[in-house]
Motif scaffolding. Sequence first.
Motif, PDB file in Angstrom:
ATOM      1  N   ASP A 177      28.401  -1.984   6.983  1.00 56.50           N
ATOM      2  CA  ASP A 177      29.678  -2.654   7.274  1.00 56.50           C
ATOM      3  C   ASP A 177      30.895  -1.885   6.761  1.00 56.50           C
ATOM      4  OD1 ASP A 177      28.548  -3.519   4.670  1.00 56.50           O
ATOM      5  OD2 ASP A 177      30.448  -4.572   4.481  1.00 56.50           O
ATOM      6  N   ASN A 213      27.224  -4.370  11.573  1.00 59.89           N
ATOM      7  CA  ASN A 213      26.581  -5.504  10.903  1.00 59.89           C
ATOM      8  C   ASN A 213      25.226  -5.780  11.570  1.00 59.89           C
ATOM      9  OD1 ASN A 213      27.132  -7.174  13.264  1.00 59.89           O
ATOM     10  ND2 ASN A 213      29.241  -7.202  12.528  1.00 59.89           N
ATOM     11  N   ASP A 268      35.105  -3.972  19.467  1.00 60.25           N
ATOM     12  CA  ASP A 268      34.210  -4.896  18.763  1.00 60.25           C
ATOM     13  C   ASP A 268      32.915  -5.165  19.518  1.00 60.25           C
ATOM     14  OD1 ASP A 268      36.032  -6.336  20.542  1.00 60.25           O
ATOM     15  OD2 ASP A 268      34.960  -8.123  19.876  1.00 60.25           O
ATOM     16  N   ASN A 286      36.569  -2.792  14.435  1.00 56.93           N
ATOM     17  CA  ASN A 286      37.760  -3.656  14.527  1.00 56.93           C
ATOM     18  C   ASN A 286      38.969  -2.872  13.991  1.00 56.93           C
ATOM     19  OD1 ASN A 286      37.748  -3.921  11.592  1.00 56.93           O
ATOM     20  ND2 ASN A 286      36.004  -5.304  11.904  1.00 56.93           N
ATOM     21  N   ASP A 309      40.836  -3.389  11.379  1.00 56.86           N
ATOM     22  CA  ASP A 309      40.828  -3.136   9.930  1.00 56.86           C
ATOM     23  C   ASP A 309      40.056  -1.861   9.611  1.00 56.86           C
ATOM     24  OD1 ASP A 309      42.215  -5.580   8.969  1.00 56.86           O
ATOM     25  OD2 ASP A 309      40.529  -6.560   9.939  1.00 56.86           O
ATOM     26  N   GLU A 310      38.900  -1.696  10.266  1.00 52.39           N
ATOM     27  CA  GLU A 310      38.134  -0.461  10.062  1.00 52.39           C
ATOM     28  C   GLU A 310      38.943   0.753  10.534  1.00 52.39           C
ATOM     29  OE1 GLU A 310      33.382  -1.571  10.099  1.00 52.39           O
ATOM     30  OE2 GLU A 310      34.163  -0.277  11.671  1.00 52.39           O
ATOM     31  N   ASP A 360      41.383   1.737   7.955  1.00 48.08           N
ATOM     32  CA  ASP A 360      40.658   2.379   6.854  1.00 48.08           C
ATOM     33  C   ASP A 360      40.397   3.849   7.168  1.00 48.08           C
ATOM     34  OD1 ASP A 360      40.287   0.691   4.788  1.00 48.08           O
ATOM     35  OD2 ASP A 360      38.192   0.180   5.228  1.00 48.08           O
ATOM     36  N   PRO A 370      38.349  -9.637  17.142  1.00 44.71           N
ATOM     37  CA  PRO A 370      38.438 -10.496  15.961  1.00 44.71           C
ATOM     38  C   PRO A 370      38.918  -9.677  14.760  1.00 44.71           C
ATOM     39  CG  PRO A 370      36.155  -9.923  16.410  1.00 44.71           C
ATOM     40  CD  PRO A 370      36.978  -9.313  17.508  1.00 44.71           C
ATOM     41  N   GLY A 371      39.310 -10.342  13.705  1.00 45.65           N
ATOM     42  CA  GLY A 371      39.801  -9.624  12.531  1.00 45.65           C
ATOM     43  C   GLY A 371      41.250  -9.987  12.287  1.00 45.65           C
ATOM     44  N   SER A 372      41.842  -9.361  11.283  1.00 45.75           N
ATOM     45  CA  SER A 372      43.187  -9.766  10.881  1.00 45.75           C
ATOM     46  C   SER A 372      44.260  -9.320  11.874  1.00 45.75           C
ATOM     47  CB  SER A 372      43.499  -9.220   9.483  1.00 45.75           C
ATOM     48  OG  SER A 372      43.541  -7.815   9.515  1.00 45.75           O
ATOM     49  N   ASP A 389      45.035  -7.585  16.047  1.00 43.88           N
ATOM     50  CA  ASP A 389      44.481  -7.220  17.352  1.00 43.88           C
ATOM     51  C   ASP A 389      44.918  -5.797  17.720  1.00 43.88           C
ATOM     52  OD1 ASP A 389      47.098  -7.384  18.145  1.00 43.88           O
ATOM     53  OD2 ASP A 389      46.819  -9.040  19.556  1.00 43.88           O
TER      54      ASP A 389
END
Lengths: 135, 132
Positions: free
Chosen positions: A17, A41, B26, B50, B52-53, B56, B74-76, B78
């Motif tokens: 993840d 996941n 996703d 997503n 967020d990844e 990162d 999905p996630g914080s 779009d």
Amino acid sequence: MADDQPANQETILVVEDDVLVRMPIAQYLRDCGYKVIEAANADEATTVLLHHETPVDIVFSDIDMPGSMDGFGLAKWIREHRPGLDIILAGTVPRAVNAAKGLCDDSPLPKPYEPQAVHDHIRRLLAARKAKGSS
Amino acid sequence: MGGPGDNRLRLEKQARTRHTVLIVEDEILVRLFIAEHFRTAGYEVIEAANADEALDVLAHISSVSLLISDIRMPGSIDGLRLARIVRSEYPTTRIVLTSGHLPNVDSVDHDGFFLKPYDARKVIDHIKTLLN
């Protein structure tokens, strides 16, 4: 799909993840010559195992993951739905490492791991499977 | 023997010689399908599940030439919000958006939009023109 891949190229499903862990190990294994599928996941991993056209040879999964299943849950799912498919678990929690005994053939890899250690595990499992297949 | 840190350095080095494409999607089966096409076409591919990844990755890998992102995820955040952040924080990174519906993509600055299901070859042709 890539049509210039060697016919005997083995496929590794990497389940992790943390993208910053998944990305380098996936790339390392590609550099070693494997076809690598990345799942973020356990749900993505089961989707690949149920629906993707490429057969997976070995699953390499993190233990501690968010979602409906962690690495143990995935190992149990594989035992039930894909018996014979080898899974290597990796984790940081000592309790988890103990609990993993019985779910996979080898002890889990402690994190952080060296990419070479993952490759050694994979090679050992592939060699054992080939030996079993030819005996 | 190289650890993950060394791997990251190696990825950085590779990114200097080959264009690196960051795929943000996703749907796993869509993501690995398009990733496979891009690798076959010779690109260095990083997969993110997503936004967020993706952020990162962008914070750690400096040479991402192009981001191709789904919009509805999905996630914080779009894909549209991700595109705005990337345009602002990483202005040299090209942005291609994809979606299964027709959103208002004109609300964000981007370098291309493909309606799903898209033809991977057409996406790659477009990206080649963007990166050359």
